[in-house]
Every structure is written in C-alpha cells, then in structure tokens.
Scaffold this motif. Structure first.
Motif, PDB file in Angstrom:
ATOM      1  N   THR A 153       6.021  -8.619  -2.745  1.00  0.00           N
ATOM      2  CA  THR A 153       6.414  -8.874  -4.126  1.00  0.00           C
ATOM      3  C   THR A 153       5.786  -7.857  -5.076  1.00  0.00           C
ATOM      4  O   THR A 153       6.456  -7.318  -5.963  1.00  0.00           O
ATOM      5  CB  THR A 153       6.005 -10.296  -4.545  1.00  0.00           C
ATOM      6  OG1 THR A 153       6.678 -11.243  -3.713  1.00  0.00           O
ATOM      7  CG2 THR A 153       6.364 -10.559  -5.995  1.00  0.00           C
ATOM      8  N   LEU A 154       4.508  -7.575  -4.891  1.00  0.00           N
ATOM      9  CA  LEU A 154       3.835  -6.621  -5.764  1.00  0.00           C
ATOM     10  C   LEU A 154       4.430  -5.223  -5.619  1.00  0.00           C
ATOM     11  O   LEU A 154       4.638  -4.517  -6.615  1.00  0.00           O
ATOM     12  CB  LEU A 154       2.336  -6.582  -5.456  1.00  0.00           C
ATOM     13  CG  LEU A 154       1.536  -7.838  -5.796  1.00  0.00           C
ATOM     14  CD1 LEU A 154       0.066  -7.641  -5.442  1.00  0.00           C
ATOM     15  CD2 LEU A 154       1.685  -8.213  -7.267  1.00  0.00           C
ATOM     16  N   VAL A 155       4.739  -4.829  -4.400  1.00  0.00           N
ATOM     17  CA  VAL A 155       5.267  -3.484  -4.160  1.00  0.00           C
ATOM     18  C   VAL A 155       6.707  -3.362  -4.648  1.00  0.00           C
ATOM     19  O   VAL A 155       7.057  -2.388  -5.337  1.00  0.00           O
ATOM     20  CB  VAL A 155       5.167  -3.121  -2.670  1.00  0.00           C
ATOM     21  CG1 VAL A 155       5.923  -1.820  -2.376  1.00  0.00           C
ATOM     22  CG2 VAL A 155       3.712  -2.978  -2.259  1.00  0.00           C
TER      23      VAL A 155
ATOM     24  N   GLY B 174       5.959   6.401  -9.363  1.00  0.00           N
ATOM     25  CA  GLY B 174       6.059   6.861  -7.983  1.00  0.00           C
ATOM     26  C   GLY B 174       7.409   6.544  -7.374  1.00  0.00           C
ATOM     27  O   GLY B 174       7.974   7.353  -6.627  1.00  0.00           O
ATOM     28  N   PHE B 175       7.947   5.364  -7.694  1.00  0.00           N
ATOM     29  CA  PHE B 175       9.280   5.012  -7.203  1.00  0.00           C
ATOM     30  C   PHE B 175      10.331   5.957  -7.780  1.00  0.00           C
ATOM     31  O   PHE B 175      11.258   6.385  -7.078  1.00  0.00           O
ATOM     32  CB  PHE B 175       9.597   3.565  -7.571  1.00  0.00           C
ATOM     33  CG  PHE B 175      10.946   3.098  -7.107  1.00  0.00           C
ATOM     34  CD1 PHE B 175      11.172   2.828  -5.764  1.00  0.00           C
ATOM     35  CD2 PHE B 175      11.986   2.932  -8.008  1.00  0.00           C
ATOM     36  CE1 PHE B 175      12.417   2.404  -5.333  1.00  0.00           C
ATOM     37  CE2 PHE B 175      13.230   2.504  -7.586  1.00  0.00           C
ATOM     38  CZ  PHE B 175      13.441   2.240  -6.232  1.00  0.00           C
TER      39      PHE B 175
ATOM     40  N   ARG C 223       2.168   8.463  -7.325  1.00  0.00           N
ATOM     41  CA  ARG C 223       2.589   8.703  -5.947  1.00  0.00           C
ATOM     42  C   ARG C 223       2.828   7.344  -5.306  1.00  0.00           C
ATOM     43  O   ARG C 223       1.919   6.513  -5.251  1.00  0.00           O
ATOM     44  CB  ARG C 223       1.524   9.484  -5.167  1.00  0.00           C
ATOM     45  CG  ARG C 223       1.221  10.872  -5.710  1.00  0.00           C
ATOM     46  CD  ARG C 223       2.416  11.802  -5.527  1.00  0.00           C
ATOM     47  NE  ARG C 223       2.109  13.169  -5.908  1.00  0.00           N
ATOM     48  CZ  ARG C 223       2.199  13.648  -7.146  1.00  0.00           C
ATOM     49  NH1 ARG C 223       2.561  12.829  -8.144  1.00  0.00           N
ATOM     50  NH2 ARG C 223       1.911  14.893  -7.417  1.00  0.00           N
ATOM     51  N   TYR C 224       4.033   7.124  -4.812  1.00  0.00           N
ATOM     52  CA  TYR C 224       4.418   5.807  -4.338  1.00  0.00           C
ATOM     53  C   TYR C 224       3.521   5.321  -3.205  1.00  0.00           C
ATOM     54  O   TYR C 224       3.132   4.150  -3.167  1.00  0.00           O
ATOM     55  CB  TYR C 224       5.878   5.845  -3.885  1.00  0.00           C
ATOM     56  CG  TYR C 224       6.496   4.487  -3.678  1.00  0.00           C
ATOM     57  CD1 TYR C 224       6.825   3.683  -4.769  1.00  0.00           C
ATOM     58  CD2 TYR C 224       6.767   4.004  -2.407  1.00  0.00           C
ATOM     59  CE1 TYR C 224       7.400   2.437  -4.601  1.00  0.00           C
ATOM     60  CE2 TYR C 224       7.350   2.757  -2.223  1.00  0.00           C
ATOM     61  CZ  TYR C 224       7.667   1.979  -3.324  1.00  0.00           C
ATOM     62  OH  TYR C 224       8.237   0.747  -3.136  1.00  0.00           O
ATOM     63  N   THR C 225       3.179   6.209  -2.298  1.00  0.00           N
ATOM     64  CA  THR C 225       2.325   5.817  -1.169  1.00  0.00           C
ATOM     65  C   THR C 225       0.949   5.386  -1.647  1.00  0.00           C
ATOM     66  O   THR C 225       0.395   4.381  -1.182  1.00  0.00           O
ATOM     67  CB  THR C 225       2.200   6.974  -0.170  1.00  0.00           C
ATOM     68  OG1 THR C 225       3.502   7.361   0.280  1.00  0.00           O
ATOM     69  CG2 THR C 225       1.364   6.556   1.032  1.00  0.00           C
ATOM     70  N   VAL C 226       0.387   6.140  -2.588  1.00  0.00           N
ATOM     71  CA  VAL C 226      -0.958   5.835  -3.095  1.00  0.00           C
ATOM     72  C   VAL C 226      -0.981   4.494  -3.800  1.00  0.00           C
ATOM     73  O   VAL C 226      -1.859   3.652  -3.563  1.00  0.00           O
ATOM     74  CB  VAL C 226      -1.444   6.961  -4.028  1.00  0.00           C
ATOM     75  CG1 VAL C 226      -2.778   6.589  -4.665  1.00  0.00           C
ATOM     76  CG2 VAL C 226      -1.566   8.268  -3.261  1.00  0.00           C
TER      77      VAL C 226
ATOM     78  N   GLY D 231      -1.797  -2.993  -1.884  1.00  0.00           N
ATOM     79  CA  GLY D 231      -2.256  -3.654  -0.668  1.00  0.00           C
ATOM     80  C   GLY D 231      -3.716  -4.048  -0.767  1.00  0.00           C
ATOM     81  O   GLY D 231      -4.105  -5.148  -0.335  1.00  0.00           O
ATOM     82  N   ALA D 232      -4.531  -3.174  -1.351  1.00  0.00           N
ATOM     83  CA  ALA D 232      -5.943  -3.492  -1.535  1.00  0.00           C
ATOM     84  C   ALA D 232      -6.123  -4.669  -2.491  1.00  0.00           C
ATOM     85  O   ALA D 232      -7.000  -5.524  -2.287  1.00  0.00           O
ATOM     86  CB  ALA D 232      -6.679  -2.259  -2.068  1.00  0.00           C
TER      87      ALA D 232
END
Length: 244
Positions: free
Chosen positions: A16-18, A159-160, A178-181, A187-188
């Motif tokens: 949900t957050l992502v 980032g998206f 940056r989307y990955t970062v 996640g953290a």
C-alpha cells in the motif's frame, strides 16, 4: 497461522505504501512537474492506469487489519481517529479531483480540480504520517515524522515519474527521487512500525484469525497477478494526456 497473518499484514502495508503512496506523491508534485494544462494531464496519465488498482491494496490492508488484528484497529483507528478522518477526507478530495478534472473543458474548472488533487494528496500524505509518526517515534519525534514521511512520499512519486514520463516533466522529476531508493525506505518504515508494535497481543481469536488469514492468502495471488498484468500492459512511457 499467526506468523502467516503477520507476514500478510507486513506485505499489504508495504504494498500500500509503495503503490498508493506513489500515486499520492505524483499528486503532491503536480504543479512542479506540469507547468501547463497539457503537461499536468500528461503527469496524471502516468498514474491513470494504476491508481484504482493500487487502492485495492489499501482496502485489503484495512480488511486484514480489522479482521485479524482487532487490537491494532483500536490502536490506530480509534486512538488516532482524527488523523484517519482527515486521511479519508483528503483521499476523497484527491480522487474527486482526478475524476472530475477532464469532465468539463474549462480552464477554471481544471485549475480547481488540480487544487483538489494537490491538496488532497498532501493532506492524505500528512494524515498518513500522523498515523505512523507516533508509532515510529512517539512524543514530539512522532509529530516531526509526519512531514518527513509526506516528503518521502513526494520523492517516491518523483521516482515513479522518472519511470513513466518523457520530455520536460521527466527532466523536472529526475533530480528529485529514485524509485528503488524510496521503495527501500518505505520498506524500512514498514519493518520499523512492525517492530514498535506488539502485534502478537493484537491478534484475533484463533478461529477468526484462521478464516481471515486463509481468505487473504487465497486472494493474494490474484492481487499480485493483477498488479503485474497492469504494469506490463502499461509499461511504455507516457507521451501525452490520458483520460484524467
């Protein structure tokens, strides 16, 4: 069964957050990324195919939280009901702006809907931060974490956009995130929130927990498969306005 319920809760919180968080981030940065009406419609086209599917994850998260973790429902929904009411109201305003924007061809109307999208996105991000902040920090630290979390979602949206846009909107989004970062950062946040809460004490009765967990586990492949299919179908970058 308890372990599976905890894993599902963590997975849907992260998802949900992502996913929905990225949509909010795009709305938060709309005035910066899109300087003209056409550019703003192009920016919104980046999330157009996804935002409804992403909201399904929020509904699924609420379902497993209410069904399998009634203690967590009390901890978050009742004790922070003001923030949740603000979150719901802001989300409705954001969605209304998205749906109404292209329904009338008039610049004042589009500008008003843009304002709804931006205000709703920022409001939802800050309200979500107000819910998570006390869990992560407590006291004054929790209050300060709310705007920081909103900023993280804004960077996540940028980032998206780096993955979806072209031209000048892409150039404006590129330096911001940056989307990955930002995905790793969210996640953290998910892990940190889980560690701060005594989730084992918040579980439902075994019979209820079994029914809810099995149902969500069965539905999980459908949700993930639908998300992957949607991403693949709309994998090309956006070059012009969409239906929003």
């Amino acid at each position: 069964m308890e372990t599976l319920a905890l894993l599902l809760l963590a997975f849907f919180t992260f998802g949900t957050l992502v996913l929905a968080g990225g949509d909010l981030g795009v709305g938060m940065l709309l005035p910066w990324l899109g300087r003209t009406p056409t550019e703003r419609r192009t920016v919104l086209a980046a999330i157009g195919p996804f935002f409804l599917a992403n909201e399904v994850w929020l509904v699924a998260l609420a379902g497993i939280m209410i069904g399998a973790f009634p203690g967590l429902e009390h901890e978050l929904l009742l004790e922070r009901r003001t923030a949740f009411v603000a979150l719901l109201a802001a989300w409705i305003v954001r969605d209304a702006g998205l749906w109404w924007r292209s329904r009338i061809e008039a610049r004042p109307w589009a500008a008003a809907c843009d304002g709804m999208i931006v205000a709703g996105s920022w409001g939802a991000a800050l309200a979500l931060g107000a819910v998570l902040g006390p869990v992560l920090g407590g006291g004054l630290g929790g209050v300060l974490l709310a705007p920081l979390f909103a900023l993280l979602l804004a960077l996540h949206g940028a980032g998206f956009c780096r993955l979806r846009l072209t031209g000048e909107p892409l150039d404006r989004a590129a330096p911001l995130g940056r989307y990955t970062v930002t995905t790793l950062a969210l996640g953290a946040v998910t892990v940190a929130a889980g560690l701060r809460l005594d989730l084992h004490e918040m579980l439902a009765e075994p019979a209820t927990l079994r029914v809810v967990t099995v149902f969500v586990a069965v539905m999980l492949p459908l949700l993930v498969g639908g998300q992957l299919l949607t991403r693949w179908a709309f994998r090309r970058r956006v070059t012009g306005p969409g239906y929003l």
